[in-house]
Design a protein around this motif. Structure first.
Motif, PDB file in Angstrom:
ATOM      1  N   ASP A 141       1.198  -1.211  -0.050  1.00  0.00           N
ATOM      2  CA  ASP A 141       0.380   0.149  -0.323  1.00  0.00           C
ATOM      3  C   ASP A 141       0.803   1.368   0.303  1.00  0.00           C
ATOM      4  O   ASP A 141       1.915   1.449   0.815  1.00  0.00           O
ATOM      5  N   HIS A 142       0.280   1.818  -0.604  1.00  0.00           N
ATOM      6  CA  HIS A 142       1.177   3.551  -0.646  1.00  0.00           C
ATOM      7  C   HIS A 142       2.396   3.532  -0.884  1.00  0.00           C
ATOM      8  O   HIS A 142       3.526   3.928  -0.352  1.00  0.00           O
ATOM      9  N   LYS A 167      -5.302   3.445  -6.306  1.00  0.00           N
ATOM     10  CA  LYS A 167      -5.736   5.101  -4.940  1.00  0.00           C
ATOM     11  C   LYS A 167      -5.107   3.738  -4.197  1.00  0.00           C
ATOM     12  O   LYS A 167      -3.783   4.414  -2.735  1.00  0.00           O
ATOM     13  N   ARG A 168      -4.831   2.824  -3.675  1.00  0.00           N
ATOM     14  CA  ARG A 168      -4.193   1.633  -3.161  1.00  0.00           C
ATOM     15  C   ARG A 168      -2.624   1.597  -2.736  1.00  0.00           C
ATOM     16  O   ARG A 168      -1.730   1.501  -1.814  1.00  0.00           O
ATOM     17  N   LYS A 171       0.862   7.294  -2.673  1.00  0.00           N
ATOM     18  CA  LYS A 171       1.564   8.057  -1.946  1.00  0.00           C
ATOM     19  C   LYS A 171       0.222   8.965  -1.352  1.00  0.00           C
ATOM     20  O   LYS A 171      -0.074   9.171  -3.075  1.00  0.00           O
ATOM     21  N   PRO A 172       0.081   9.533  -0.486  1.00  0.00           N
ATOM     22  CA  PRO A 172      -0.564  10.502  -0.137  1.00  0.00           C
ATOM     23  C   PRO A 172      -0.500  11.978  -0.314  1.00  0.00           C
ATOM     24  O   PRO A 172      -1.551  12.120  -1.148  1.00  0.00           O
ATOM     25  N   ASN A 279      -4.673  12.367  -4.977  1.00  0.00           N
ATOM     26  CA  ASN A 279      -5.550  12.508  -3.589  1.00  0.00           C
ATOM     27  C   ASN A 279      -6.190  13.413  -4.019  1.00  0.00           C
ATOM     28  O   ASN A 279      -5.570  14.621  -3.383  1.00  0.00           O
TER      29      ASN A 279
END
Length: 282
Positions: A141-142, A167-168, A171-172, A279
């Motif tokens: 993830d990320h 999305k998964r 990174k933010p 995001n």
């Protein structure tokens, strides 16, 4: 797809492999087209079994292929410039990486790169260039600063799950770059059922700007920038001329491509678009 508001839009032929006929359905809620019927699983793979499927080969047999690779080299530099404008160098994932040329360009510029490519033939060509490609995505993830899909999203069987996966993996503060054809362009309207970028049934989905915005909004990802792919109108027009007339009408295709780019300025409807997504901020 969750929407069921679909109407007949166009009947089109697979001009490059099977010669089969397919229907395009217009999803009026999303403003996108859906190929019908959609081949599933191993059935879909047979539609890629052609020496003419140019993104899976480095072949330069014809004038057309030589021109394609010349333009591709210019496009690679433009893609790298875009990536570098969005993020400091970090981890980059290219989904549908073909023969690995974009990843090689990014790697040589200092990016930590990896790619996903289902075609064994394309992966073997990339491996000779020192580019690692996996057959399927299997990452933490990320874990990526940049995720790119250059003319790939239209090929993905499960569109909603693919967007969830993007999305998964992101990174933010990362960015997703999506490039897809635009069925609302002048060259699409001019060539109609012969428009090469319909490319049924390999292209399962056909996007508008509205569709991209809405589809990614569902995963709380916002569209932050749209860029034109001006070379695509010439390349697509050339192939469309071949499908329509049986000949590579270079001069006619050049003028249609030029006209498409000129007309696109009014409502920003180019033959293909690059979408930059991030995001959404809460």
């Amino acid at each position: 797809m969750t929407s069921t508001n679909h109407k007949h839009y166009q009947t089109v032929k697979d001009n490059s492999v099977s010669k089969e006929v397919f229907e395009l359905l217009h999803d009026e809620d999303l403003d996108m087209l859906i190929t019908s019927p959609q081949p599933k699983g191993t059935e879909l793979s047979k539609y890629y079994e052609s020496d003419d499927y140019i993104s899976h080969t480095d072949s330069k047999r014809s004038i057309f292929e030589k021109a394609y690779h010349f333009i591709k080299n210019i496009a690679l530099k433009n893609k790298l410039s875009l990536v570098n404008s969005l993020q400091k160098k970090g981890k980059l994932l290219d989904i549908g990486a073909g023969t690995g040329d974009f990843l090689l360009t990014a790697k040589n510029d200092g990016w930590n790169v990896i790619g996903v490519e289902p075609s064994e033939k394309a992966r073997s060509i990339a491996a000779k260039k020192g580019i690692e490609l996996k057959p399927v995505a299997d990452f933490d993830d990320h874990s990526f600063d940049i995720i790119t899909m250059w003319h790939v999203l239209e090929h993905v069987p499960d569109l909603q799950n693919q967007i969830k996966e993007l999305k998964r993996l992101l990174k933010p503060n990362g960015a997703i770059i999506i490039a897809v054809p635009n069925f609302k362009s002048y060259d699409a309207k001019y060539y109609g059922k012969f428009w090469a970028a319909y490319d049924t049934p390999r292209h399962l989905w056909h996007f508008s700007k509205t569709a991209i915005k809405k589809l990614f909004q569902n995963e709380n990802i916002e569209l932050v920038k749209i860029l034109p792919m001006k070379f695509d109108s010439f390349y697509v027009s050339l192939l469309s001329e071949k499908y329509k007339t049986g000949k590579m009408n270079f001069i006619k295709a050049f003028f249609i491509g030029l006209k498409s780019n000129w007309k696109a300025k009014e409502k920003f409807e180019y033959s293909s678009h690059i979408y930059v997504l991030k995001n959404a901020k809460n």
